[in-house]
Design a protein around this motif. Structure first.
Motif, PDB file in Angstrom:
ATOM      1  N   ARG A   1       0.843  -1.193   0.000  1.00 18.14           N
ATOM      2  CA  ARG A   1       0.000   0.000   0.000  1.00 18.14           C
ATOM      3  C   ARG A   1       0.877   1.241   0.000  1.00 18.14           C
ATOM      4  N   PRO A   2       0.637   2.175  -0.916  1.00 14.24           N
ATOM      5  CA  PRO A   2       1.441   3.401  -0.923  1.00 14.24           C
ATOM      6  C   PRO A   2       1.097   4.266   0.277  1.00 14.24           C
ATOM      7  N   GLY A   3       2.035   5.092   0.680  1.00 11.07           N
ATOM      8  CA  GLY A   3       1.788   6.020   1.782  1.00 11.07           C
ATOM      9  C   GLY A   3       0.962   7.204   1.314  1.00 11.07           C
ATOM     10  N   GLY A   4       0.822   8.166   2.185  1.00  8.01           N
ATOM     11  CA  GLY A   4       0.106   9.385   1.808  1.00  8.01           C
ATOM     12  C   GLY A   4      -1.188   9.570   2.556  1.00  8.01           C
ATOM     13  N   THR A   5      -1.876   8.482   2.871  1.00  8.98           N
ATOM     14  CA  THR A   5      -3.100   8.569   3.669  1.00  8.98           C
ATOM     15  C   THR A   5      -2.922   7.682   4.897  1.00  8.98           C
ATOM     16  N   PRO A   6      -3.573   8.025   6.008  1.00  9.37           N
ATOM     17  CA  PRO A   6      -3.368   7.272   7.249  1.00  9.37           C
ATOM     18  C   PRO A   6      -3.797   5.809   7.119  1.00  9.37           C
ATOM     19  N   ALA A   7      -3.042   4.941   7.759  1.00  8.83           N
ATOM     20  CA  ALA A   7      -3.412   3.523   7.818  1.00  8.83           C
ATOM     21  C   ALA A   7      -4.337   3.314   9.014  1.00  8.83           C
ATOM     22  N   HIS A   8      -5.268   2.371   8.877  1.00 12.53           N
ATOM     23  CA  HIS A   8      -6.175   2.117   9.993  1.00 12.53           C
ATOM     24  C   HIS A   8      -5.953   0.710  10.550  1.00 12.53           C
ATOM     25  N   LEU A   9      -6.251   0.558  11.820  1.00 14.76           N
ATOM     26  CA  LEU A   9      -6.149  -0.707  12.534  1.00 14.76           C
ATOM     27  C   LEU A   9      -7.517  -1.028  13.116  1.00 14.76           C
ATOM     28  N   ARG A  10      -7.938  -2.274  12.942  1.00 12.82           N
ATOM     29  CA  ARG A  10      -9.247  -2.696  13.461  1.00 12.82           C
ATOM     30  C   ARG A  10      -9.067  -4.010  14.197  1.00 12.82           C
ATOM     31  N   GLY A  11      -9.766  -4.179  15.300  1.00 14.98           N
ATOM     32  CA  GLY A  11      -9.673  -5.407  16.068  1.00 14.98           C
ATOM     33  C   GLY A  11     -10.975  -6.185  16.071  1.00 14.98           C
ATOM     34  N   TYR A  12     -10.837  -7.490  16.010  1.00 11.86           N
ATOM     35  CA  TYR A  12     -11.975  -8.401  16.146  1.00 11.86           C
ATOM     36  C   TYR A  12     -11.607  -9.462  17.176  1.00 11.86           C
ATOM     37  N   THR A  13     -12.611  -9.972  17.868  1.00 12.10           N
ATOM     38  CA  THR A  13     -12.359 -11.056  18.803  1.00 12.10           C
ATOM     39  C   THR A  13     -13.584 -11.946  18.916  1.00 12.10           C
ATOM     40  N   SER A  14     -13.335 -13.223  19.184  1.00 10.04           N
ATOM     41  CA  SER A  14     -14.431 -14.140  19.482  1.00 10.04           C
ATOM     42  C   SER A  14     -14.789 -14.059  20.964  1.00 10.04           C
ATOM     43  N   GLY A  15     -13.989 -13.304  21.714  1.00  7.75           N
ATOM     44  CA  GLY A  15     -14.210 -13.168  23.148  1.00  7.75           C
ATOM     45  C   GLY A  15     -14.744 -11.799  23.509  1.00  7.75           C
ATOM     46  N   ASN A  16     -14.138 -11.175  24.520  1.00  6.03           N
ATOM     47  CA  ASN A  16     -14.608  -9.910  25.066  1.00  6.03           C
ATOM     48  C   ASN A  16     -13.893  -8.737  24.401  1.00  6.03           C
ATOM     49  N   ALA A  17     -14.665  -7.862  23.768  1.00  6.78           N
ATOM     50  CA  ALA A  17     -14.072  -6.747  23.034  1.00  6.78           C
ATOM     51  C   ALA A  17     -13.327  -5.795  23.972  1.00  6.78           C
ATOM     52  N   ALA A  18     -13.883  -5.541  25.145  1.00 11.42           N
ATOM     53  CA  ALA A  18     -13.226  -4.626  26.083  1.00 11.42           C
ATOM     54  C   ALA A  18     -11.874  -5.170  26.527  1.00 11.42           C
ATOM     55  N   ALA A  19     -11.788  -6.486  26.692  1.00 19.14           N
ATOM     56  CA  ALA A  19     -10.524  -7.094  27.101  1.00 19.14           C
ATOM     57  C   ALA A  19      -9.459  -6.910  26.031  1.00 19.14           C
ATOM     58  N   LEU A  20      -9.852  -7.062  24.750  1.00 21.62           N
ATOM     59  CA  LEU A  20      -8.887  -6.866  23.670  1.00 21.62           C
ATOM     60  C   LEU A  20      -8.493  -5.397  23.559  1.00 21.62           C
ATOM     61  N   GLN A  21      -9.451  -4.491  23.752  1.00 17.07           N
ATOM     62  CA  GLN A  21      -9.119  -3.062  23.747  1.00 17.07           C
ATOM     63  C   GLN A  21      -8.111  -2.732  24.845  1.00 17.07           C
ATOM     64  N   THR A  22      -8.285  -3.328  26.016  1.00 16.65           N
ATOM     65  CA  THR A  22      -7.357  -3.112  27.119  1.00 16.65           C
ATOM     66  C   THR A  22      -5.974  -3.635  26.779  1.00 16.65           C
ATOM     67  N   ALA A  23      -5.919  -4.807  26.125  1.00 11.99           N
ATOM     68  CA  ALA A  23      -4.631  -5.386  25.732  1.00 11.99           C
ATOM     69  C   ALA A  23      -3.926  -4.497  24.709  1.00 11.99           C
ATOM     70  N   PHE A  24      -4.666  -3.999  23.726  1.00 10.07           N
ATOM     71  CA  PHE A  24      -4.074  -3.073  22.747  1.00 10.07           C
ATOM     72  C   PHE A  24      -3.459  -1.878  23.460  1.00 10.07           C
TER      73      PHE A  24
END
Length: 279
Positions: A241-264
C-alpha cells in the motif's frame, strides 16, 4: 477446494492469534509497514490453542481465515506458533493466491546466536510435538550439532492473557521453566510462542537472578523476521500500500471486546475500534 482472494493494494492485512500474543508480531508489522491497514483477530473464546487437537486447529484456522478474507484481507499472518505448526499448510492449500506468513520457533536464529551450542526452546506442548518443528530441530542438530532443550510452558499463555506479565505467580512459573534450561547450560532462549515476548523482561530477570552462575543469555523473538517476510511477499505480489493517507487498525475477537481493547492499550499503546464477532 480453493477460494478466490481480494487483491487490492489498499486492502488490509489480516493477522490472527488465539489471543493477545499476536500483538507482539503486530508491533513489528506496524514498525516495518506503517502504511498498511491491518485487521487483528483474537480468538480469545477458544484460547489457549496449545491443548487443542491438530484437526481442530486446522478447521479453526480455515474458519478464521475465511472471516478475515470476507472482511477484505489481501494477506494473512498466522501470528500463533501452535496454529502455524498445525494448520498453515491447510490454509495455503485452500487459498493458494493468498500471501500467507506463519510464525515458527526461531531454531535457526537460536542456533546462529548460541556460543556454546545449547539452546533452550520455550513453547507450548503442541508446538513442541509438531512434525515440522521436530524435523527442523533434527535437521539443524544434524548439520551443526546444536543441542535444543525443549521446555513446554503450560499455563503461561493464560497468565499473559490475564495481563499478569510481572507478578509473583508469573515469576515463579518462569523460574520453573527457565531455571532447568540454564542448569543444563543454555546460553540462548528461543521465545517459541508469540505471547512470550510480553514476558521477555520477566524472563531476563529470571536469568539475572542467577547472577554470576550463568553466562549472558540471548533471547530470540522472531516477530521482526515475520514482518520482513510479509513485506517481501507483499512486494512480490504488487500489494504494497502506498503512503500518503493514514493507515487504519481494526480489532476483532471471538471473546470480550473490552478485554482486547485493554490489551491493545496496555501492550502496544494503541486504541483501535474492537468488536466481538461470531466466527
Amino acid at each position: 477446494m480453493t477460494h478466490a482472494v481480494p487483491s487490492s493494494a489498499d486492502a488490509p492485512i489480516g493477522v490472527f492469534d488465539s489471543g493477545v500474543g499476536g500483538l507482539s508480531v503486530l508491533r513489528h508489522i506496524h514498525a516495518q509497514l506503517p502504511h498498511e491497514h491491518v485487521m487483528y483477530f483474537a480468538d480469545s473464546a477458544f484460547a489457549p490453542y496449545g491443548a487443542k487437537t491438530d484437526e481442530w486447529l486446522v478447521q479453526r484456522a480455515l474458519d478464521v481465515t475465511a472471516f478475515l478474507i470476507s472482511q477484505g484481507a489481501k494477506a494473512l499472518v498466522v501470528a500463533c506458533n501452535t496454529a502455524t505448526v498445525a494448520a498453515i499448510k491447510a490454509v495455503r492449500t485452500a487459498y493458494p493466491a493468498l500471501p500467507v506468513v506463519g510464525v515458527e520457533p526461531g531454531l535457526k536464529p537460536g542456533a546462529a546466536a548460541t556460543r556454546n551450542g545449547t539452546v533452550g526452546v520455550l513453547a507450548t506442548a503442541s508446538t513442541l510435538r509438531g512434525e515440522k518443528f521436530l524435523a527442523l530441530r533434527e535437521q539443524i542438530s544434524t548439520t551443526n550439532g546444536t543441542r535444543f532443550l525443549l521446555q513446554p510452558c503450560g499455563g503461561l499463555v493464560e497468565r499473559i492473557e490475564q495481563g499478569d506479565l510481572s507478578g509473583a505467580e508469573t515469576a515463579a512459573m518462569l523460574h520453573g521453566f527457565v531455571d532447568p534450561l540454564l542448569d543444563q547450560g543454555a546460553d540462548t532462549l528461543v521465545l517459541g510462542c508469540t505471547h512470550y515476548p510480553f514476558v521477555q523482561e520477566a524472563i531476563a530477570q529470571v536469568v539475572a537472578a542467577r547472577g554470576a552462575n550463568v553466562a549472558p543469555v540471548t533471547l530470540i523473538d522472531t516477530g521482526d523476521a515475520v514482518a520482513r517476510q510479509l513485506a517481501r511477499l507483499l512486494e512480490g505480489a504488487g500489494l504494497q500500500r502506498p503512503g500518503g493517507t493514514p493507515a487504519h487498525l481494526r480489532g476483532y475477537t471471538s471473546g470480550n471486546a473490552a478485554a482486547l481493547q485493554t490489551a491493545f492499550a496496555n501492550l502496544l499503546g494503541l486504541h483501535p475500534q474492537v468488536e466481538t464477532v461470531q466466527v
